[in-house]
Design a protein around this motif. Structure first.
Motif, PDB file in Angstrom:
ATOM      1  N   LEU A  90       0.825  -1.220   0.000  1.00  0.00           N
ATOM      2  CA  LEU A  90       0.000   0.000   0.000  1.00  0.00           C
ATOM      3  C   LEU A  90       0.855   1.264   0.000  1.00  0.00           C
ATOM      4  N   ARG A  91       1.980   1.212   0.691  1.00  0.00           N
ATOM      5  CA  ARG A  91       2.847   2.395   0.799  1.00  0.00           C
ATOM      6  C   ARG A  91       3.368   2.851  -0.572  1.00  0.00           C
ATOM      7  N   LYS A  92       3.372   1.958  -1.523  1.00  0.00           N
ATOM      8  CA  LYS A  92       3.896   2.303  -2.847  1.00  0.00           C
ATOM      9  C   LYS A  92       2.869   3.055  -3.696  1.00  0.00           C
ATOM     10  N   LEU A  93       1.615   3.106  -3.228  1.00  0.00           N
ATOM     11  CA  LEU A  93       0.562   3.783  -3.984  1.00  0.00           C
ATOM     12  C   LEU A  93       0.575   5.278  -3.704  1.00  0.00           C
ATOM     13  N   ASP A  94       0.183   6.055  -4.696  1.00  0.00           N
ATOM     14  CA  ASP A  94       0.070   7.501  -4.553  1.00  0.00           C
ATOM     15  C   ASP A  94      -1.358   7.841  -4.133  1.00  0.00           C
ATOM     16  N   ALA A  95      -1.502   8.461  -2.959  1.00  0.00           N
ATOM     17  CA  ALA A  95      -2.828   8.772  -2.425  1.00  0.00           C
ATOM     18  C   ALA A  95      -3.156  10.259  -2.505  1.00  0.00           C
ATOM     19  N   GLY A  96      -2.400  11.009  -3.320  1.00  0.00           N
ATOM     20  CA  GLY A  96      -2.631  12.446  -3.394  1.00  0.00           C
ATOM     21  C   GLY A  96      -2.889  12.995  -4.775  1.00  0.00           C
ATOM     22  N   GLN A  97      -2.313  12.366  -5.788  1.00  0.00           N
ATOM     23  CA  GLN A  97      -2.370  12.930  -7.135  1.00  0.00           C
ATOM     24  C   GLN A  97      -3.793  13.013  -7.676  1.00  0.00           C
ATOM     25  N   TRP A  98      -4.670  12.101  -7.262  1.00  0.00           N
ATOM     26  CA  TRP A  98      -6.061  12.125  -7.738  1.00  0.00           C
ATOM     27  C   TRP A  98      -6.741  13.449  -7.391  1.00  0.00           C
ATOM     28  N   PHE A  99      -6.316  14.051  -6.272  1.00  0.00           N
ATOM     29  CA  PHE A  99      -6.927  15.296  -5.811  1.00  0.00           C
ATOM     30  C   PHE A  99      -6.340  16.492  -6.568  1.00  0.00           C
ATOM     31  N   HIS A 100      -5.013  16.531  -6.650  1.00  0.00           N
ATOM     32  CA  HIS A 100      -4.299  17.561  -7.416  1.00  0.00           C
ATOM     33  C   HIS A 100      -2.840  17.132  -7.515  1.00  0.00           C
ATOM     34  N   LYS A 101      -2.222  17.462  -8.644  1.00  0.00           N
ATOM     35  CA  LYS A 101      -0.850  17.000  -8.850  1.00  0.00           C
ATOM     36  C   LYS A 101       0.120  17.536  -7.808  1.00  0.00           C
ATOM     37  N   LYS A 102      -0.220  18.666  -7.165  1.00  0.00           N
ATOM     38  CA  LYS A 102       0.699  19.211  -6.154  1.00  0.00           C
ATOM     39  C   LYS A 102       0.759  18.326  -4.904  1.00  0.00           C
TER      40      LYS A 102
END
Length: 258
Positions: A90-102
């Motif tokens: 799970l730690r390898k997943l990106d949990a922020g980019q879906w909201f905004h690339k920043k």
């Protein structure tokens, strides 16, 4: 829970109705940052929230993690069920980019990470999702709270809530001093006195869909010595209406609206 302990919890909880309106940041300040991430919780703290509301699930290797859905599809760049991943995966997943690339690079946090950084700075409103998917989640949550000396919270700094009344009953046997909240979905028939009387035997909070809330309902809940923290206010009109109804707290994506 014995009747005396329940009475003490309810009186302590109900006395809070005489204090200021509680601001509960829904999945953190999720109007401004990706939900259920450390950056969202930090933003909630910056905006002076009294509580952060967070959702927990469990990984394949038994780690309690903070994510709303039973799958990772909506809030990460991965796909699949949370329970089918180890935490390292799970730690390898990106949990922020879906909201905004920043916000690229945000990770799914563990519950322990949230406790370590935020305990003593803000209250926790912990929601248990999909308890049926995780047979041991009651025991794991109770153990995690005890390990961090949070099984006897002061001033309701920890509240556990769920739509699942049976789960709350089960958890209460393991951690009888933790205040509990029952989430109530919108229902045309509203909430009856019979239901409130029954629920008040276990919980200290009734947290309904905001569409259910009226002054009359809030008064009825108070009459049973419980508090009311509706979900989820996302605009100023909703906030104003809930304030007018004299609720005890408001669960919102925008803590600064309150």
């Amino acid at each position: 829970m014995n009747s005396l302990l329940r009475k003490i919890l309810q009186l302590n909880s109900y006395s809070a109705t005489n204090r200021k309106l509680q601001v509960i940041a829904h999945r953190g300040a999720s109007g401004y940052a990706p939900e259920n991430t450390m950056i969202s919780f930090r933003k909630a703290l910056d905006l002076k929230a009294d509580y952060i509301e967070l959702d927990i699930q469990m990984t394949k290797d038994g780690e309690i993690v903070v994510i709303h859905d039973a799958t990772v599809d909506r809030t990460t760049n991965g796909t699949g069920n949370v329970r089918d991943f180890t935490y390292e995966e799970l730690r390898k997943l990106d949990a922020g980019q879906w909201f905004h690339k920043k916000f690229s690079g945000q990770q799914i946090p563990t519950f322990q990470e949230v406790i370590t950084e935020f305990h003593g700075k803000v209250g926790f409103l912990i929601e248990i999702k999909n308890a049926n998917l995780y047979p041991s989640i009651s025991e794991r949550l109770a153990a995690e709270l005890k390990k961090n000396s949070l099984d006897h919270p002061n001033h309701n700094e920890i509240i556990v809530q769920s739509f699942d009344f049976e789960f709350l009953e089960e958890f209460n046997k393991l951690a009888p001093t933790i205040p509990l909240g029952l989430l109530v979905k919108y229902r045309v028939q509203g909430i009856s006195n019979v239901q409130l009387k029954e629920w008040s035997k276990l919980v200290q909070y009734i947290n309904p869909n905001k569409a259910l809330v009226t002054r009359r309902l809030v008064k009825k809940i108070h009459d049973y010595h419980m508090q009311v923290m509706p979900y989820t206010a996302r605009d100023m009109k909703a906030v104003k209406a809930l304030k007018h109804a004299k609720v005890d707290g408001i669960i919102t994506d925008f803590p600064d609206y309150i």
